[in-house]
Enzyme design. Structure first.
Site, PDB file in Angstrom:
ATOM      1  N   CYS A   1       1.083  -1.361  -0.268  1.00  0.00           N
ATOM      2  CA  CYS A   1       0.223  -0.067  -0.096  1.00  0.00           C
ATOM      3  C   CYS A   1       1.146   1.174  -0.055  1.00  0.00           C
ATOM      4  O   CYS A   1       2.122   1.638   0.581  1.00  0.00           O
ATOM      5  CB  CYS A   1      -0.842  -0.057   1.115  1.00  0.00           C
ATOM      6  SG  CYS A   1      -1.946  -1.699   1.642  1.00  0.00           S
ATOM      7  N   ASP A   2       0.198   2.306  -0.205  1.00  0.00           N
ATOM      8  CA  ASP A   2       0.921   3.519  -0.701  1.00  0.00           C
ATOM      9  C   ASP A   2      -0.202   4.646  -0.617  1.00  0.00           C
ATOM     10  O   ASP A   2      -1.134   4.443  -1.175  1.00  0.00           O
ATOM     11  CB  ASP A   2       1.630   3.850  -1.649  1.00  0.00           C
ATOM     12  CG  ASP A   2       2.754   5.214  -1.127  1.00  0.00           C
ATOM     13  OD1 ASP A   2       4.364   4.587  -0.516  1.00  0.00           O
ATOM     14  OD2 ASP A   2       2.453   5.949  -1.838  1.00  0.00           O
ATOM     15  N   SER A   3       0.323   6.283   0.389  1.00  0.00           N
ATOM     16  CA  SER A   3      -0.633   6.710   0.472  1.00  0.00           C
ATOM     17  C   SER A   3       0.194   8.056   0.500  1.00  0.00           C
ATOM     18  O   SER A   3       0.999   8.539   0.555  1.00  0.00           O
ATOM     19  CB  SER A   3      -1.026   6.972   2.047  1.00  0.00           C
ATOM     20  OG  SER A   3      -1.914   5.357   2.570  1.00  0.00           O
TER      21      SER A   3
ATOM     22  N   GLY B   1      -3.487   3.630  -3.052  1.00  0.00           N
ATOM     23  CA  GLY B   1      -3.363   2.562  -3.817  1.00  0.00           C
ATOM     24  C   GLY B   1      -2.854   1.489  -3.250  1.00  0.00           C
ATOM     25  O   GLY B   1      -2.019   1.241  -1.820  1.00  0.00           O
TER      26      GLY B   1
END
EC number: 3.6.1.9
Length: 201
Positions: free
Chosen positions: A71-73, A109
């Site tokens: 994940c990436d924010s 993501g």
């Protein structure tokens, strides 16, 4: 089903644990700047999704039979700026002074890899967008918040599930995504690679 979380985020780990999953944590060590630089004019959603994929792929080589989730924010502010972790008090202060009283979009993501016999057998990726309505902390409140160090290491310089929650007036969308991993989106991506939620409980 072995569930691998390619993230050092304690917030993501807490979301998964509260939802009945005890993941194996593997920190990817991905050079986010290098991943971003390799993309040609990505949209904000494409960028966070590409970073999530890179993180999942970075740890997949250590697994044989598992599901790996990356994940990436980042926060897309009302003035069109895409913001990750501020890193310093000065940057976090400047960001809060600009975003107080506005609405931003937290983009997260997600990437899911299904590994069988040490090979990626299937993959799925997407992003989640959630509107965040920021309050307006007083100068003293902001300085006290900055002094805790919490906003320095999180996307957009705020949390929903920590001290920053005092300064979020509301959200429109998925709260788990704002914390760091969308449970509904992850469930849908798992289904795309042939895994159900009950497989990982």
């Amino acid at each position: 089903m072995r569930f691998v979380l390619a993230s050092a985020s304690p917030a993501r780990l807490a979301v998964l644990r509260a939802a009945g999953v005890e993941p194996v944590v593997r920190v990817s060590g991905v050079d986010e700047d290098a991943v971003a630089a390799a993309l040609v004019d990505p949209s904000p959603a494409e960028l966070v999704t590409a970073l999530a994929v890179a993180k999942a792929e970075a740890v997949a080589g250590d697994e044989r039979d598992a599901v790996v989730v990356g994940c990436d924010s980042m926060l897309l502010t009302a003035d069109g700026r895409l913001q990750g972790k501020p890193g310093t008090v000065e940057v976090a202060r400047e960001r809060w002074q600009r975003m107080a009283g506005t609405t931003g979009t937290l983009l997260t993501g997600h990437a899911v890899l299904r590994l069988k016999d040490g090979q990626v057998a299937d993959r799925a990726a997407a992003h989640e967008a959630t509107s965040v309505r920021f309050g307006t902390p007083t100068e003293d409140e902001l300085e006290a918040y900055l002094a805790t160090g919490e906003p320095l290491g999180v996307a957009g310089a705020f949390t929903l599930d920590g001290l920053g929650g005092w300064f979020v007036d509301g959200i429109d969308g998925d709260p788990s995504s704002v914390i760091g991993i969308s449970l509904p989106l992850t469930r849908r991506l798992l289904r795309q690679v042939g895994v159900t939620v009950s497989d990982i409980w």
